[in-house]
Design a protein around this motif. Structure first.
Motif, PDB file in Angstrom:
ATOM      1  N   THR A 260       2.183  13.983  -9.983  1.00 43.59           N
ATOM      2  CA  THR A 260       1.143  14.801  -9.360  1.00 43.59           C
ATOM      3  C   THR A 260       0.313  14.008  -8.357  1.00 43.59           C
ATOM      4  N   LYS A 261      -0.388  14.743  -7.498  1.00 50.84           N
ATOM      5  CA  LYS A 261      -1.266  14.119  -6.512  1.00 50.84           C
ATOM      6  C   LYS A 261      -2.431  13.403  -7.201  1.00 50.84           C
ATOM      7  N   HIS A 262      -2.998  14.064  -8.202  1.00 48.62           N
ATOM      8  CA  HIS A 262      -4.125  13.453  -8.914  1.00 48.62           C
ATOM      9  C   HIS A 262      -3.676  12.202  -9.656  1.00 48.62           C
ATOM     10  N   GLY A 263      -2.453  12.256 -10.198  1.00 46.85           N
ATOM     11  CA  GLY A 263      -1.904  11.077 -10.868  1.00 46.85           C
ATOM     12  C   GLY A 263      -1.765   9.910  -9.908  1.00 46.85           C
ATOM     13  N   ALA A 264      -1.339  10.208  -8.675  1.00 43.79           N
ATOM     14  CA  ALA A 264      -1.212   9.157  -7.654  1.00 43.79           C
ATOM     15  C   ALA A 264      -2.572   8.534  -7.357  1.00 43.79           C
ATOM     16  N   ASN A 265      -3.584   9.375  -7.243  1.00 41.88           N
ATOM     17  CA  ASN A 265      -4.936   8.856  -6.971  1.00 41.88           C
ATOM     18  C   ASN A 265      -5.438   7.985  -8.107  1.00 41.88           C
ATOM     19  N   ARG A 266      -5.139   8.385  -9.348  1.00 42.69           N
ATOM     20  CA  ARG A 266      -5.587   7.590 -10.507  1.00 42.69           C
ATOM     21  C   ARG A 266      -4.917   6.218 -10.531  1.00 42.69           C
ATOM     22  N   VAL A 267      -3.625   6.187 -10.213  1.00 39.33           N
ATOM     23  CA  VAL A 267      -2.904   4.907 -10.190  1.00 39.33           C
ATOM     24  C   VAL A 267      -3.495   3.987  -9.128  1.00 39.33           C
ATOM     25  N   VAL A 268      -3.752   4.529  -7.942  1.00 40.76           N
ATOM     26  CA  VAL A 268      -4.337   3.729  -6.859  1.00 40.76           C
ATOM     27  C   VAL A 268      -5.701   3.190  -7.277  1.00 40.76           C
ATOM     28  N   LYS A 269      -6.516   4.034  -7.877  1.00 42.33           N
ATOM     29  CA  LYS A 269      -7.863   3.624  -8.308  1.00 42.33           C
ATOM     30  C   LYS A 269      -7.786   2.490  -9.326  1.00 42.33           C
ATOM     31  N   ASP A 270      -6.868   2.611 -10.289  1.00 36.60           N
ATOM     32  CA  ASP A 270      -6.740   1.589 -11.330  1.00 36.60           C
ATOM     33  C   ASP A 270      -6.226   0.270 -10.750  1.00 36.60           C
ATOM     34  N   LEU A 271      -5.238   0.330  -9.854  1.00 37.86           N
ATOM     35  CA  LEU A 271      -4.697  -0.890  -9.251  1.00 37.86           C
ATOM     36  C   LEU A 271      -5.754  -1.584  -8.397  1.00 37.86           C
ATOM     37  N   THR A 272      -6.507  -0.804  -7.639  1.00 39.16           N
ATOM     38  CA  THR A 272      -7.542  -1.367  -6.774  1.00 39.16           C
ATOM     39  C   THR A 272      -8.602  -2.072  -7.606  1.00 39.16           C
ATOM     40  N   LYS A 273      -8.926  -1.482  -8.763  1.00 37.29           N
ATOM     41  CA  LYS A 273      -9.895  -2.111  -9.679  1.00 37.29           C
ATOM     42  C   LYS A 273      -9.425  -3.489 -10.123  1.00 37.29           C
ATOM     43  N   ASN A 274      -8.103  -3.633 -10.210  1.00 40.83           N
ATOM     44  CA  ASN A 274      -7.513  -4.889 -10.678  1.00 40.83           C
ATOM     45  C   ASN A 274      -7.054  -5.774  -9.516  1.00 40.83           C
ATOM     46  N   ASN A 275      -7.677  -5.563  -8.357  1.00 39.04           N
ATOM     47  CA  ASN A 275      -7.440  -6.407  -7.178  1.00 39.04           C
ATOM     48  C   ASN A 275      -5.991  -6.386  -6.685  1.00 39.04           C
ATOM     49  N   ILE A 276      -5.329  -5.243  -6.871  1.00 40.00           N
ATOM     50  CA  ILE A 276      -3.983  -5.045  -6.325  1.00 40.00           C
ATOM     51  C   ILE A 276      -4.098  -3.991  -5.226  1.00 40.00           C
ATOM     52  N   THR A 277      -3.775  -4.355  -3.998  1.00 43.35           N
ATOM     53  CA  THR A 277      -3.929  -3.419  -2.880  1.00 43.35           C
ATOM     54  C   THR A 277      -2.950  -2.260  -3.011  1.00 43.35           C
ATOM     55  N   ALA A 278      -3.483  -1.038  -2.920  1.00 46.50           N
ATOM     56  CA  ALA A 278      -2.651   0.158  -3.094  1.00 46.50           C
ATOM     57  C   ALA A 278      -3.233   1.315  -2.305  1.00 46.50           C
ATOM     58  N   GLN A 279      -2.339   2.179  -1.816  1.00 41.60           N
ATOM     59  CA  GLN A 279      -2.722   3.412  -1.134  1.00 41.60           C
ATOM     60  C   GLN A 279      -1.791   4.522  -1.572  1.00 41.60           C
ATOM     61  N   ALA A 280      -2.270   5.767  -1.456  1.00 44.68           N
ATOM     62  CA  ALA A 280      -1.471   6.920  -1.879  1.00 44.68           C
ATOM     63  C   ALA A 280      -1.033   7.751  -0.678  1.00 44.68           C
ATOM     64  N   ILE A 281       0.108   8.415  -0.843  1.00 49.42           N
ATOM     65  CA  ILE A 281       0.604   9.346   0.169  1.00 49.42           C
ATOM     66  C   ILE A 281       1.054  10.618  -0.547  1.00 49.42           C
ATOM     67  N   HIS A 282       0.353  11.728  -0.252  1.00 49.97           N
ATOM     68  CA  HIS A 282       0.698  13.009  -0.866  1.00 49.97           C
ATOM     69  C   HIS A 282       0.091  14.143  -0.056  1.00 49.97           C
ATOM     70  N   GLY A 283       0.277  15.361  -0.526  1.00 47.55           N
ATOM     71  CA  GLY A 283      -0.079  16.543   0.239  1.00 47.55           C
ATOM     72  C   GLY A 283      -1.551  16.742   0.522  1.00 47.55           C
TER      73      GLY A 283
END
Length: 462
Positions: A260-283
């Motif tokens: 899901t789109k919201h799932g993608a956003n949650r993963v990005v948020k969690d990775l960013t918190k842990n100093n791992i650069t991440a971005q999401a691409i979805h609708g």
């Protein structure tokens, strides 16, 4: 300069294209290119089965560009001679970029039409005159209805990712567009899979096509090392962080898929918190945000790109080593498309899938489709099922027939009401299908991954 391109020369390609291929570092054609380019140069129609990453974009753009060479000498405004139809804006952009590279030594004009931006840049380009249009269906139809697009002199029609086009409900739009092009033209249809619906469409669009297949239907890329990690849903984020931080894995860039789109956003948020650069691409992302995320990932500014399935086929990234299914897909064919992002054009790749207990049935269906028992990783610290044997095929869940009989016996009225509800729902669905094309441009209905307007005019490079 052409010594290293001997195999491309043997396919019959002209020097402007060979020069462009040399600049891009091409050495040898892929199997789909070897099979498709010669008959396409002869003007024959093609029905091709090829997975993503096999080089099929070059397989249809190179022969079309060569057939345009004689008319490119005309300095007056030229009619649209080529239409390439794709299901998603990402794929349209990818093909548009390929035309830019392959046609860099030619006076060819082309534009791309897709959703998420205003139509003025594309209508301006159309007014000046273009040889090639790469488009998604919805806004192309819209512009045709507005009188901006005239396909009466079209000579080449390409339908790419035909199965995805059908999945997204564009069949009626494709037929409407096809009805506006001349009967005398060359049609090339490519699809990652070849279900009966695509065969039926090919019978409608093609005339005595050459049939080409470079990989068994729904097979995964041979050089992709696949592995399954059994893990509870709540521990997936911990497992992902652990794998990304593991020096042994050496993951410089990873494409992560969520359901899901919201799932993608949650993963990005969690990775960013842990100093791992991440971005999401979805609708739900704007076109600019999506393109920015893709560009940053390609430049390795962003280490992790998190995507939903709708964008899977439009993502074209060189040397992508890892694809991670954070949520394993519930459609088996989608698994093939996802992991097709790595191991492209002969390179090796790695595909990992996180599987929670509720997703076992999806894993069973995937293994049944690809006819491979995917290796199970037993060494990670977030094991959900430690007693599962390595390499054991996940069993299909059995139905409880006794419960079904008891339900039918004790609750006939409810069953009847459910049947009526189902009939009513089916009726509503059939009515909805009639309105698909009308709702295509409504992003609240389709999501902004589907189709729409947009585009940019590209002048040839000197």
């Amino acid at each position: 300069i052409f010594v290293s391109l001997k195999d491309f020369i043997n396919l019959g390609l002209a020097s402007p294209l060979l020069n462009a291929l040399a600049k891009q570092g091409y050495k040898k054609p892929t199997p789909i290119q070897i099979q498709a380019i010669p008959p396409a140069l002869e003007g024959k129609e093609i029905l091709g089965t090829a997975q993503t990453g096999t080089g099929k974009t070059a397989a249809f753009t190179l022969p079309i560009l060569q057939q345009l060479l004689p008319v490119l000498k005309d300095k007056n405004k030229r009619p649209i001679r080529v239409l390439i139809l794709t299901p998603t804006r990402e794929l349209a952009l990818q093909i548009h970029d390929s035309i830019t590279h392959y046609g860099s030594q030619m006076e060819v004009f082309h534009t791309v039409i897709f959703g998420g931006v205003g139509q003025k840049p594309q209508t301006d380009a159309l007014r000046r005159g273009v040889d090639i249009i790469t488009a998604t269906p919805g806004r192309l139809l819209d512009l045709m209805n507005q009188g901006h697009v005239n396909l009466s002199r079209l000579e080449h029609f390409v339908l790419d990712e035909a199965d995805r086009m059908l999945d997204m409900g564009f069949i009626h739009d494709v037929k409407k567009i096809f009805s506006k092009i001349p009967s005398k033209r060359q049609t090339l249809l490519f699809s990652a899979t070849m279900p009966k619906e695509v065969l039926s469409l090919s019978n409608f669009l093609l005339n005595n096509p050459i049939r080409i297949s470079v990989a068994p239907v729904s097979s995964t890329a041979e050089k992709v090392d696949q592995k399954v990690f059994f893990v509870d849903q709540k521990s997936k984020r911990l497992l992902l962080k652990s794998l990304l931080n593991d020096d042994k894995s050496a993951i410089h860039a990873a494409l992560v898929f969520t359901r899901t789109k919201h799932g993608a956003n949650r993963v990005v948020k969690d990775l960013t918190k842990n100093n791992i650069t991440a971005q999401a691409i979805h609708g739900n992302k704007s076109q600019n945000a999506r393109q920015n995320a893709l560009d940053n990932f390609k430049k390795r500014i962003t280490r992790v790109l998190v995507a939903t399935d709708i964008a899977a086929r439009g993502i074209d990234i060189d040397d992508l080593s890892h694809v991670i299914n954070y949520d394993i897909p519930n459609i088996p064919e989608t698994y093939v498309h996802r992991i097709g992002r790595t191991g492209r054009a002969g390179n090796s790749g790695i595909a990992w899938s996180f599987v929670d207990i509720e997703e076992h049935k999806y894993l069973y269906d995937i293994q049944k489709l690809i006819k491979i028992e995917i290796e199970i990783d037993k060494n990670h610290e977030f094991q959900a099922l430690p007693n599962v044997e390595m390499g054991k095929r996940v069993q299909k869940p059995k139905r409880n027939n006794s419960n079904e009989k008891r339900f039918k016996k004790n609750k006939p009225k409810k069953a009847q009401s459910q049947k009526k509800h189902h009939e009513k729902k089916s009726h509503n669905i059939s009515g909805l299908e009639k309105n698909i094309s009308g709702k295509e441009n409504d992003t609240s209905y389709w999501g902004s991954d589907s189709s729409g307007s947009g585009g940019a005019f590209t002048k040839p490079k000197n």
